[in-house]
Write a protein that holds these residues in place. Sequence first.
Motif, PDB file in Angstrom:
ATOM      1  N   ILE A 106      58.397 191.468  50.375  1.00 17.64           N
ATOM      2  CA  ILE A 106      58.951 191.998  49.133  1.00 17.64           C
ATOM      3  C   ILE A 106      59.753 190.924  48.412  1.00 17.64           C
ATOM      4  N   ALA A 107      59.530 190.799  47.101  1.00 16.43           N
ATOM      5  CA  ALA A 107      60.256 189.828  46.291  1.00 16.43           C
ATOM      6  C   ALA A 107      61.700 190.264  46.114  1.00 16.43           C
ATOM      7  N   GLY A 149      62.761 189.322  35.708  1.00 15.53           N
ATOM      8  CA  GLY A 149      62.653 188.214  34.773  1.00 15.53           C
ATOM      9  C   GLY A 149      62.937 188.646  33.347  1.00 15.53           C
ATOM     10  N   ILE A 150      63.386 187.699  32.521  1.00 16.26           N
ATOM     11  CA  ILE A 150      63.864 188.038  31.181  1.00 16.26           C
ATOM     12  C   ILE A 150      62.742 188.450  30.237  1.00 16.26           C
ATOM     13  N   THR A 151      61.494 188.089  30.528  1.00 18.01           N
ATOM     14  CA  THR A 151      60.385 188.478  29.651  1.00 18.01           C
ATOM     15  C   THR A 151      59.814 189.842  30.009  1.00 18.01           C
ATOM     16  N   ASN A 152      60.262 190.425  31.121  1.00 16.56           N
ATOM     17  CA  ASN A 152      59.608 191.607  31.670  1.00 16.56           C
ATOM     18  C   ASN A 152      60.485 192.846  31.606  1.00 16.56           C
ATOM     19  N   ILE A 168      56.116 180.770  34.681  1.00 16.89           N
ATOM     20  CA  ILE A 168      57.537 180.876  34.998  1.00 16.89           C
ATOM     21  C   ILE A 168      58.000 182.305  34.728  1.00 16.89           C
ATOM     22  N   GLY A 169      58.637 182.912  35.721  1.00 19.41           N
ATOM     23  CA  GLY A 169      59.103 184.287  35.583  1.00 19.41           C
ATOM     24  C   GLY A 169      58.038 185.334  35.813  1.00 19.41           C
ATOM     25  N   GLY A 170      56.837 184.917  36.249  1.00 21.93           N
ATOM     26  CA  GLY A 170      55.777 185.885  36.503  1.00 21.93           C
ATOM     27  C   GLY A 170      56.040 186.690  37.764  1.00 21.93           C
ATOM     28  N   GLU A 200      56.005 198.460  44.327  1.00 22.66           N
ATOM     29  CA  GLU A 200      56.774 197.422  45.005  1.00 22.66           C
ATOM     30  C   GLU A 200      56.530 196.090  44.304  1.00 22.66           C
ATOM     31  N   ASN A 201      57.556 195.255  44.270  1.00 18.95           N
ATOM     32  CA  ASN A 201      57.453 193.912  43.712  1.00 18.95           C
ATOM     33  C   ASN A 201      57.185 192.953  44.866  1.00 18.95           C
ATOM     34  N   PHE A 202      55.951 192.452  44.967  1.00 15.27           N
ATOM     35  CA  PHE A 202      55.554 191.654  46.119  1.00 15.27           C
ATOM     36  C   PHE A 202      55.802 190.164  45.879  1.00 15.27           C
ATOM     37  N   ALA A 203      56.253 189.495  46.946  1.00 13.20           N
ATOM     38  CA  ALA A 203      56.692 188.109  46.837  1.00 13.20           C
ATOM     39  C   ALA A 203      55.539 187.127  46.714  1.00 13.20           C
ATOM     40  N   GLU A 204      54.411 187.409  47.375  1.00 17.56           N
ATOM     41  CA  GLU A 204      53.331 186.427  47.448  1.00 17.56           C
ATOM     42  C   GLU A 204      52.050 186.962  46.811  1.00 17.56           C
TER      43      GLU A 204
END
Length: 347
Positions: free
Chosen positions: A27-28, A33-36, A146-148, A159-163
């Motif tokens: 999990i990330a 991120g500022i664009t999201n 960047i920030g993706g 879930e926000n996945f890290a990889e």
Amino acid sequence: MRSFAPAAVLLVASARSALADFYPGVIATGTMGITNPPQPSLGTMINQTSVARLLSVNSIEDFCIFAPPYMANISDSETFEVAWCTQPRNNARVIPDGTLTGVSFLKTSAYVQVYGYGDFTKLNIPYGDEGGELDPHGAYGSGNPIGGNVTSNITGADENFAEWMLYIDYNQFCLRVCTSANSTYSAAAMCWHELDEMGCGFVMPGNYNYNGTFETCDADVAYPPGWYPTATVDGTTLFSTFAQYYTGVANGQSYTVGDTVTPTAAYFTPSSSNCATTATVSNGIALASLGITSSASGSTASVPKLKFEHSSGGSSSNGAAGSASQIYPVVTFIALLSGFAGIALFH
């Protein structure tokens, strides 16, 4: 997936959404991120000038990929590419109907994977661009783009996945999001991102003969990219690992990394099952609403920095190549058939 020892203990896990319930590194951490938007959301307003960089990979009808915000080679735009989604979501741009000509959506117990064919000049990739590879690391350590970020609800909740890793060119892409791990196969290993010149068929082996078909399948799990089993000693499998050959100059000194012998394919191609097809992937949004009045003509691409090759996939027993063997306990992931699959540990 092949096993290398006679005894097995099956550990069955249910889908869980708390960070503590996932193996470390899955999990990330941090913000979106500022664009999201702060979280993935379906049904957001259509905005074909969006700079959002949040992908969601949930199903064959509901997934996103990264592509340039304006006509540009992938190698020149990898740090600032934006999200394009099959449905209006995440404040992202919408993939126009007719862009995708074939999609294969695979569910496994270690990752979710999407292959796709199409006319990606409609997503601002110039005709003929051989593309490149995107991942959450990048040259600056903050991702390409960047920030993706990438989410999935495949385990039961968003879930926000890290990889994750995405290979894309002007007419093909492959995307893997690593959703599980254990002490042998980390999420970082299953989504190993440093083989960008090897192409989809090597890094994400599978059936690439699906253009014209839209399918969802369960699938066995591949070895991590570049891993080759070489022997079994006392119930433990030895692996060799392939590192991509590269030369460069740093601080005035030339250097060389990687292996001089390149394997022809992944060790084996995982099988798939329980496949279901759908007629197409469509959002039903009128092209005029997306600012499209005619078909994109594309343009001639310059030579890209990253070579993207269309491989045909591996055979069942390819030779090992790479660095000295390392010892890992054998762990085989069981394919996802219903809900969240278990993990078989071989002793």
